[in-house]
Motif scaffolding. Sequence first.
Motif, PDB file in Angstrom:
ATOM      1  N   ILE A  60       9.412   2.122   3.148  1.00  0.00           N
ATOM      2  CA  ILE A  60      10.623   2.263   2.337  1.00  0.00           C
ATOM      3  C   ILE A  60      10.479   3.461   1.398  1.00  0.00           C
ATOM      4  CG2 ILE A  60      11.983   1.168   0.503  1.00  0.00           C
ATOM      5  CD1 ILE A  60      11.374  -1.531   1.931  1.00  0.00           C
ATOM      6  N   GLY A  61       9.291   3.654   0.851  1.00  0.00           N
ATOM      7  CA  GLY A  61       9.054   4.820  -0.003  1.00  0.00           C
ATOM      8  C   GLY A  61       9.251   6.119   0.757  1.00  0.00           C
ATOM      9  N   ALA A  62       8.718   6.180   1.970  1.00  0.00           N
ATOM     10  CA  ALA A  62       8.895   7.388   2.793  1.00  0.00           C
ATOM     11  C   ALA A  62      10.366   7.591   3.131  1.00  0.00           C
ATOM     12  CB  ALA A  62       8.054   7.276   4.064  1.00  0.00           C
ATOM     13  N   TRP A  63      11.050   6.507   3.453  1.00  0.00           N
ATOM     14  CA  TRP A  63      12.486   6.585   3.744  1.00  0.00           C
ATOM     15  C   TRP A  63      13.248   7.072   2.513  1.00  0.00           C
ATOM     16  CZ3 TRP A  63      16.416   3.922   1.299  1.00  0.00           C
ATOM     17  CH2 TRP A  63      17.686   4.054   1.867  1.00  0.00           C
ATOM     18  N   ALA A  64      12.879   6.573   1.330  1.00  0.00           N
ATOM     19  CA  ALA A  64      13.572   6.955   0.093  1.00  0.00           C
ATOM     20  C   ALA A  64      13.425   8.451  -0.199  1.00  0.00           C
ATOM     21  CB  ALA A  64      13.047   6.130  -1.084  1.00  0.00           C
ATOM     22  N   VAL A  65      12.338   9.034   0.243  1.00  0.00           N
ATOM     23  CA  VAL A  65      12.154  10.476   0.078  1.00  0.00           C
ATOM     24  C   VAL A  65      13.005  11.239   1.099  1.00  0.00           C
ATOM     25  CG1 VAL A  65      10.475  12.354   0.316  1.00  0.00           C
ATOM     26  CG2 VAL A  65       9.850  10.259  -0.919  1.00  0.00           C
ATOM     27  N   ALA A  66      13.018  10.768   2.345  1.00  0.00           N
ATOM     28  CA  ALA A  66      13.690  11.492   3.422  1.00  0.00           C
ATOM     29  C   ALA A  66      15.202  11.228   3.496  1.00  0.00           C
ATOM     30  CB  ALA A  66      13.050  11.122   4.759  1.00  0.00           C
ATOM     31  N   ALA A  67      15.652  10.040   3.138  1.00  0.00           N
ATOM     32  CA  ALA A  67      17.057   9.656   3.334  1.00  0.00           C
ATOM     33  C   ALA A  67      18.055  10.555   2.604  1.00  0.00           C
ATOM     34  CB  ALA A  67      17.259   8.191   2.951  1.00  0.00           C
ATOM     35  N   PRO A  68      17.835  10.896   1.334  1.00  0.00           N
ATOM     36  CA  PRO A  68      18.815  11.785   0.673  1.00  0.00           C
ATOM     37  C   PRO A  68      18.914  13.156   1.344  1.00  0.00           C
ATOM     38  CG  PRO A  68      17.416  10.726  -0.957  1.00  0.00           C
ATOM     39  CD  PRO A  68      16.827  10.427   0.396  1.00  0.00           C
ATOM     40  N   LEU A  69      17.775  13.675   1.783  1.00  0.00           N
ATOM     41  CA  LEU A  69      17.796  14.970   2.469  1.00  0.00           C
ATOM     42  C   LEU A  69      18.548  14.875   3.790  1.00  0.00           C
ATOM     43  CD1 LEU A  69      14.083  15.964   1.786  1.00  0.00           C
ATOM     44  CD2 LEU A  69      16.132  16.729   0.561  1.00  0.00           C
ATOM     45  N   TRP A  70      18.307  13.788   4.517  1.00  0.00           N
ATOM     46  CA  TRP A  70      19.012  13.537   5.781  1.00  0.00           C
ATOM     47  C   TRP A  70      20.518  13.440   5.533  1.00  0.00           C
ATOM     48  CZ3 TRP A  70      18.416  13.426  10.931  1.00  0.00           C
ATOM     49  CH2 TRP A  70      19.355  12.722  11.681  1.00  0.00           C
ATOM     50  N   ALA A  71      20.912  12.658   4.523  1.00  0.00           N
ATOM     51  CA  ALA A  71      22.335  12.467   4.233  1.00  0.00           C
ATOM     52  C   ALA A  71      22.998  13.796   3.852  1.00  0.00           C
ATOM     53  CB  ALA A  71      22.517  11.426   3.130  1.00  0.00           C
ATOM     54  N   LEU A  72      22.322  14.605   3.049  1.00  0.00           N
ATOM     55  CA  LEU A  72      22.874  15.913   2.680  1.00  0.00           C
ATOM     56  C   LEU A  72      23.061  16.810   3.898  1.00  0.00           C
ATOM     57  CD1 LEU A  72      20.954  16.695  -0.625  1.00  0.00           C
ATOM     58  CD2 LEU A  72      23.423  16.367  -0.369  1.00  0.00           C
ATOM     59  N   LEU A  73      22.082  16.793   4.789  1.00  0.00           N
ATOM     60  CA  LEU A  73      22.172  17.603   6.005  1.00  0.00           C
ATOM     61  C   LEU A  73      23.329  17.150   6.885  1.00  0.00           C
ATOM     62  CD1 LEU A  73      20.938  19.769   7.897  1.00  0.00           C
ATOM     63  CD2 LEU A  73      19.550  17.934   8.870  1.00  0.00           C
ATOM     64  N   VAL A  74      23.442  15.847   7.109  1.00  0.00           N
ATOM     65  CA  VAL A  74      24.535  15.322   7.944  1.00  0.00           C
ATOM     66  C   VAL A  74      25.882  15.658   7.310  1.00  0.00           C
ATOM     67  CG1 VAL A  74      25.616  13.199   8.797  1.00  0.00           C
ATOM     68  CG2 VAL A  74      23.142  13.509   8.998  1.00  0.00           C
ATOM     69  N   TYR A  75      25.998  15.467   6.003  1.00  0.00           N
ATOM     70  CA  TYR A  75      27.247  15.772   5.304  1.00  0.00           C
ATOM     71  C   TYR A  75      27.597  17.258   5.436  1.00  0.00           C
ATOM     72  CZ  TYR A  75      30.689  16.316   1.610  1.00  0.00           C
ATOM     73  OH  TYR A  75      31.826  16.616   0.920  1.00  0.00           O
ATOM     74  N   ALA A  76      26.608  18.120   5.198  1.00  0.00           N
ATOM     75  CA  ALA A  76      26.852  19.569   5.254  1.00  0.00           C
ATOM     76  C   ALA A  76      27.272  20.025   6.647  1.00  0.00           C
ATOM     77  CB  ALA A  76      25.601  20.324   4.806  1.00  0.00           C
ATOM     78  N   LEU A  77      26.753  19.376   7.680  1.00  0.00           N
ATOM     79  CA  LEU A  77      27.128  19.743   9.045  1.00  0.00           C
ATOM     80  C   LEU A  77      28.463  19.138   9.463  1.00  0.00           C
ATOM     81  CD1 LEU A  77      23.662  19.340  10.810  1.00  0.00           C
ATOM     82  CD2 LEU A  77      24.831  21.481  10.227  1.00  0.00           C
ATOM     83  N   LEU A  78      28.740  17.934   9.005  1.00  0.00           N
ATOM     84  CA  LEU A  78      29.910  17.204   9.489  1.00  0.00           C
ATOM     85  C   LEU A  78      31.201  17.551   8.747  1.00  0.00           C
ATOM     86  CD1 LEU A  78      30.686  15.150  11.594  1.00  0.00           C
ATOM     87  CD2 LEU A  78      30.159  13.346   9.957  1.00  0.00           C
ATOM     88  N   ARG A  79      31.124  17.798   7.457  1.00  0.00           N
ATOM     89  CA  ARG A  79      32.358  18.035   6.692  1.00  0.00           C
ATOM     90  C   ARG A  79      33.171  19.220   7.235  1.00  0.00           C
ATOM     91  NH1 ARG A  79      33.522  18.649   0.239  1.00  0.00           N
ATOM     92  NH2 ARG A  79      35.765  18.882   0.496  1.00  0.00           N
ATOM     93  N   PRO A  80      32.562  20.374   7.502  1.00  0.00           N
ATOM     94  CA  PRO A  80      33.371  21.473   8.053  1.00  0.00           C
ATOM     95  C   PRO A  80      33.999  21.125   9.409  1.00  0.00           C
ATOM     96  CG  PRO A  80      31.237  22.286   7.318  1.00  0.00           C
ATOM     97  CD  PRO A  80      31.186  20.810   7.231  1.00  0.00           C
ATOM     98  N   LEU A  81      33.288  20.365  10.225  1.00  0.00           N
ATOM     99  CA  LEU A  81      33.856  19.961  11.515  1.00  0.00           C
ATOM    100  C   LEU A  81      35.069  19.058  11.330  1.00  0.00           C
ATOM    101  CD1 LEU A  81      30.578  19.207  13.504  1.00  0.00           C
ATOM    102  CD2 LEU A  81      32.075  21.205  13.724  1.00  0.00           C
ATOM    103  N   LEU A  82      34.964  18.103  10.413  1.00  0.00           N
ATOM    104  CA  LEU A  82      36.087  17.206  10.156  1.00  0.00           C
ATOM    105  C   LEU A  82      37.257  17.943   9.517  1.00  0.00           C
ATOM    106  CD1 LEU A  82      34.173  14.044   8.930  1.00  0.00           C
ATOM    107  CD2 LEU A  82      35.439  14.312  11.066  1.00  0.00           C
TER     108      LEU A  82
END
Length: 165
Positions: free
Chosen positions: A132-154
């Motif tokens: 969970i600690g490792a996920w907590a470090v990686a999850a915000p970065l993952w979410a930012l990346l997905v958001y940055a890629l998906l918003r312009p497409l939408l």
Amino acid sequence: MQARVEPEVPRTNLWRRAQALVLAQLRQGATPHRLALSVAIASALALFPVLGTTTVLCLALGSALKLNHPLMQFVNYLLSGLQLLALVPLLKAGEWLGAPHLSLSLPELQARFSEAPWASLREFGVIALGGIGAWAVAAPLWALLVYALLRPLLERGANRRATDG
């Protein structure tokens, strides 16, 4: 001047369902920002390293942030296989953060649990906390990346829908 040809996207049943869900949400007034945020957060939550918790996590955070529940649950279930693939690397990353080593040998795990079930559960809980600690470090970065890629497409899809009628 030659017209630009868009590459053909494979139109699988799953792709059609995702596309229909997003288009329906856009028609009902959802913004590309909110849809991209829903997908980004759901995709990060879908990788949470404790099996059986992601549906409730998506529901809770989606309610708190007033995000799109159908889309979040769709993404969550779509990524359930990826959660299984990410489980071992997250637990191993948890070891790097200080959790005890997790042996992946089934006979060894069975022997440990049969000898001392409560101690094994406690130890596995500490290992899960490391994941969970490792996920907590990686999850915000993952979410930012997905958001940055998906918003312009939408946004492009929403603009195309607006100009097409």
